[in-house]
Design a protein around this motif. Structure first.
Motif, PDB file in Angstrom:
ATOM      1  N   LYS A   1       0.815  -1.221   0.000  1.00  0.00           N
ATOM      2  CA  LYS A   1       0.000   0.000   0.000  1.00  0.00           C
ATOM      3  C   LYS A   1       0.845   1.264   0.000  1.00  0.00           C
ATOM      4  N   TYR A   2       1.954   1.230   0.733  1.00  0.00           N
ATOM      5  CA  TYR A   2       2.761   2.441   0.887  1.00  0.00           C
ATOM      6  C   TYR A   2       3.973   2.488  -0.045  1.00  0.00           C
ATOM      7  N   SER A   3       4.080   1.535  -0.974  1.00  0.00           N
ATOM      8  CA  SER A   3       5.260   1.458  -1.835  1.00  0.00           C
ATOM      9  C   SER A   3       5.197   2.392  -3.028  1.00  0.00           C
ATOM     10  N   ARG A   4       4.042   3.016  -3.269  1.00  0.00           N
ATOM     11  CA  ARG A   4       3.854   3.942  -4.387  1.00  0.00           C
ATOM     12  C   ARG A   4       4.152   3.286  -5.730  1.00  0.00           C
ATOM     13  N   GLY A   5       3.768   2.010  -5.840  1.00  0.00           N
ATOM     14  CA  GLY A   5       3.937   1.306  -7.100  1.00  0.00           C
ATOM     15  C   GLY A   5       5.292   0.659  -7.299  1.00  0.00           C
ATOM     16  N   GLU A   6       6.234   0.931  -6.393  1.00  0.00           N
ATOM     17  CA  GLU A   6       7.556   0.310  -6.495  1.00  0.00           C
ATOM     18  C   GLU A   6       7.493  -1.134  -5.986  1.00  0.00           C
ATOM     19  N   SER A   7       8.510  -1.904  -6.322  1.00  0.00           N
ATOM     20  CA  SER A   7       8.549  -3.305  -5.905  1.00  0.00           C
ATOM     21  C   SER A   7       8.732  -3.432  -4.395  1.00  0.00           C
ATOM     22  N   VAL A   8       8.065  -4.403  -3.829  1.00  0.00           N
ATOM     23  CA  VAL A   8       8.284  -4.789  -2.438  1.00  0.00           C
ATOM     24  C   VAL A   8       9.221  -5.993  -2.473  1.00  0.00           C
ATOM     25  N   ILE A   9      10.250  -5.962  -1.653  1.00  0.00           N
ATOM     26  CA  ILE A   9      11.270  -7.014  -1.690  1.00  0.00           C
ATOM     27  C   ILE A   9      11.247  -7.814  -0.392  1.00  0.00           C
ATOM     28  N   LEU A  10      11.160  -9.132  -0.524  1.00  0.00           N
ATOM     29  CA  LEU A  10      11.209 -10.035   0.623  1.00  0.00           C
ATOM     30  C   LEU A  10      12.505 -10.839   0.541  1.00  0.00           C
ATOM     31  N   ASP A  11      13.331 -10.739   1.559  1.00  0.00           N
ATOM     32  CA  ASP A  11      14.585 -11.497   1.631  1.00  0.00           C
ATOM     33  C   ASP A  11      14.496 -12.505   2.760  1.00  0.00           C
ATOM     34  N   LEU A  12      14.629 -13.772   2.422  1.00  0.00           N
ATOM     35  CA  LEU A  12      14.585 -14.847   3.415  1.00  0.00           C
ATOM     36  C   LEU A  12      15.984 -15.464   3.500  1.00  0.00           C
TER      37      LEU A  12
ATOM     38  N   ILE B   1      16.316 -18.299  11.299  1.00  0.00           N
ATOM     39  CA  ILE B   1      15.934 -17.789   9.993  1.00  0.00           C
ATOM     40  C   ILE B   1      15.395 -16.367  10.134  1.00  0.00           C
ATOM     41  N   CYS B   2      15.687 -15.510   9.144  1.00  0.00           N
ATOM     42  CA  CYS B   2      15.247 -14.113   9.173  1.00  0.00           C
ATOM     43  C   CYS B   2      14.513 -13.758   7.888  1.00  0.00           C
ATOM     44  N   LEU B   3      13.635 -12.800   8.000  1.00  0.00           N
ATOM     45  CA  LEU B   3      12.886 -12.298   6.849  1.00  0.00           C
ATOM     46  C   LEU B   3      12.915 -10.784   6.869  1.00  0.00           C
ATOM     47  N   ASP B   4      13.385 -10.173   5.772  1.00  0.00           N
ATOM     48  CA  ASP B   4      13.329  -8.730   5.595  1.00  0.00           C
ATOM     49  C   ASP B   4      12.184  -8.404   4.644  1.00  0.00           C
TER      50      ASP B   4
ATOM     51  N   VAL C   1      12.452   7.161   1.271  1.00  0.00           N
ATOM     52  CA  VAL C   1      13.551   6.285   0.852  1.00  0.00           C
ATOM     53  C   VAL C   1      13.112   4.828   0.941  1.00  0.00           C
ATOM     54  N   GLU C   2      12.866   4.355   2.162  1.00  0.00           N
ATOM     55  CA  GLU C   2      12.438   2.965   2.327  1.00  0.00           C
ATOM     56  C   GLU C   2      11.955   2.713   3.745  1.00  0.00           C
ATOM     57  N   THR C   3      11.218   1.633   3.894  1.00  0.00           N
ATOM     58  CA  THR C   3      10.878   1.086   5.212  1.00  0.00           C
ATOM     59  C   THR C   3      11.237  -0.391   5.163  1.00  0.00           C
ATOM     60  N   ARG C   4      11.963  -0.844   6.166  1.00  0.00           N
ATOM     61  CA  ARG C   4      12.355  -2.251   6.210  1.00  0.00           C
ATOM     62  C   ARG C   4      12.102  -2.789   7.612  1.00  0.00           C
ATOM     63  N   ILE C   5      11.395  -3.906   7.669  1.00  0.00           N
ATOM     64  CA  ILE C   5      11.217  -4.588   8.942  1.00  0.00           C
ATOM     65  C   ILE C   5      11.880  -5.954   8.829  1.00  0.00           C
ATOM     66  N   THR C   6      12.700  -6.276   9.821  1.00  0.00           N
ATOM     67  CA  THR C   6      13.411  -7.534   9.871  1.00  0.00           C
ATOM     68  C   THR C   6      12.815  -8.400  10.964  1.00  0.00           C
ATOM     69  N   LEU C   7      12.466  -9.627  10.607  1.00  0.00           N
ATOM     70  CA  LEU C   7      11.922 -10.592  11.559  1.00  0.00           C
ATOM     71  C   LEU C   7      12.914 -11.726  11.722  1.00  0.00           C
ATOM     72  N   CYS C   8      13.186 -12.123  12.946  1.00  0.00           N
ATOM     73  CA  CYS C   8      14.095 -13.236  13.208  1.00  0.00           C
ATOM     74  C   CYS C   8      13.369 -14.305  14.014  1.00  0.00           C
ATOM     75  N   PHE C   9      13.279 -15.478  13.422  1.00  0.00           N
ATOM     76  CA  PHE C   9      12.591 -16.613  14.045  1.00  0.00           C
ATOM     77  C   PHE C   9      13.639 -17.528  14.681  1.00  0.00           C
ATOM     78  N   PRO C  10      13.553 -17.759  15.964  1.00  0.00           N
ATOM     79  CA  PRO C  10      14.545 -18.623  16.616  1.00  0.00           C
ATOM     80  C   PRO C  10      14.468 -20.049  16.091  1.00  0.00           C
ATOM     81  N   GLY C  11      15.613 -20.678  15.992  1.00  0.00           N
ATOM     82  CA  GLY C  11      15.661 -22.044  15.485  1.00  0.00           C
ATOM     83  C   GLY C  11      15.179 -23.066  16.503  1.00  0.00           C
TER      84      GLY C  11
END
Length: 202
Positions: free
Chosen positions: A113-124, A131-134, A192-202
């Motif tokens: 919604k807030y990307s203004r048409g730009e790509s949203v990137i998910l990094d796993l 394991i982490c997810l950006d 510029v950007e918003t990035r949220i990083t999630l870290c799931f314990p193993g």
């Protein structure tokens, strides 16, 4: 809603005016339903119960992206998988599946919604603990003085503009992560950007 109905009852209205009122009330009712559903979920988070099912984080992500394509046909979401899909043990997280799905759905929905048409990137990817997810969008960003307020229900940043929202999704997601012991880190720069990083314990 009561205010709109009271105002309409003061005099006769045209069919067009009634159609406009019906559309407005329908939108308000839909928003109330979403708020009530959220309150039910939040109340459920108060219960202390151990999750007994595991969820594959990659499968949850692909399912959500599929849903997003129905909601936002023009959306662009890119997924970078730095983990082999065959790594079952690493990709499986022992968290409440429903809560995890809701939290990730809300975050990805916000990013689009807030990307203004730009790509949203998910990094796993994996780190030394698990394991982490950006989730990154190149959108409007969140003002620095409001980053501490985003965990409060119904709070919306001043620069949200006309983007529709109730101010519930992000705060609910963060509450779910806290309840399930998932670490999160938020970084944002205006326009510029918003990035949220999630870290799931193993």
């Amino acid at each position: 809603m009561l205010g709109n109905i009271d105002l309409f009852s003061t005099r006769d209205r045209t069919p067009q005016e009634y159609r406009v009122l019906a559309e407005k009330l329908t939108g308000q009712i839909a928003q109330m339903e979403k708020i009530l559903e959220t309150l039910i979920i939040i109340s459920d988070l108060k219960e202390e119960r151990e999750a007994v099912n595991s969820s594959r984080i990659d499968e949850v992500i692909w399912e959500i992206i599929s849903k997003m394509k129905d909601i936002y046909p023009q959306s662009k979401v890119r997924v970078n998988m730095n983990i082999s899909p065959r790594d079952e043990a690493l990709l499986s997280v022992r968290k409440d599946p429903t809560q995890l799905w809701i939290a990730l759905f809300n975050l990805i929905d916000n990013a689009i919604k807030y990307s203004r048409g730009e790509s949203v990137i998910l990094d796993l990817y994996k780190n030394e603990k698990g394991i982490c997810l950006d989730i990154t969008d190149k959108g409007i960003g969140i003002p620095a003085d409001q980053l501490e307020k985003i965990s409060k229900p119904f709070h919306r940043a001043d620069n949200a503009g006309e983007v529709r929202g109730s101010g519930i999704g992000l705060s609910l997601a963060l509450r779910i992560f806290h309840k399930n012991g998932i670490d999160y880190f938020l970084h944002s720069e205006i326009n510029v950007e918003t990035r949220i990083t999630l870290c799931f314990p193993g």
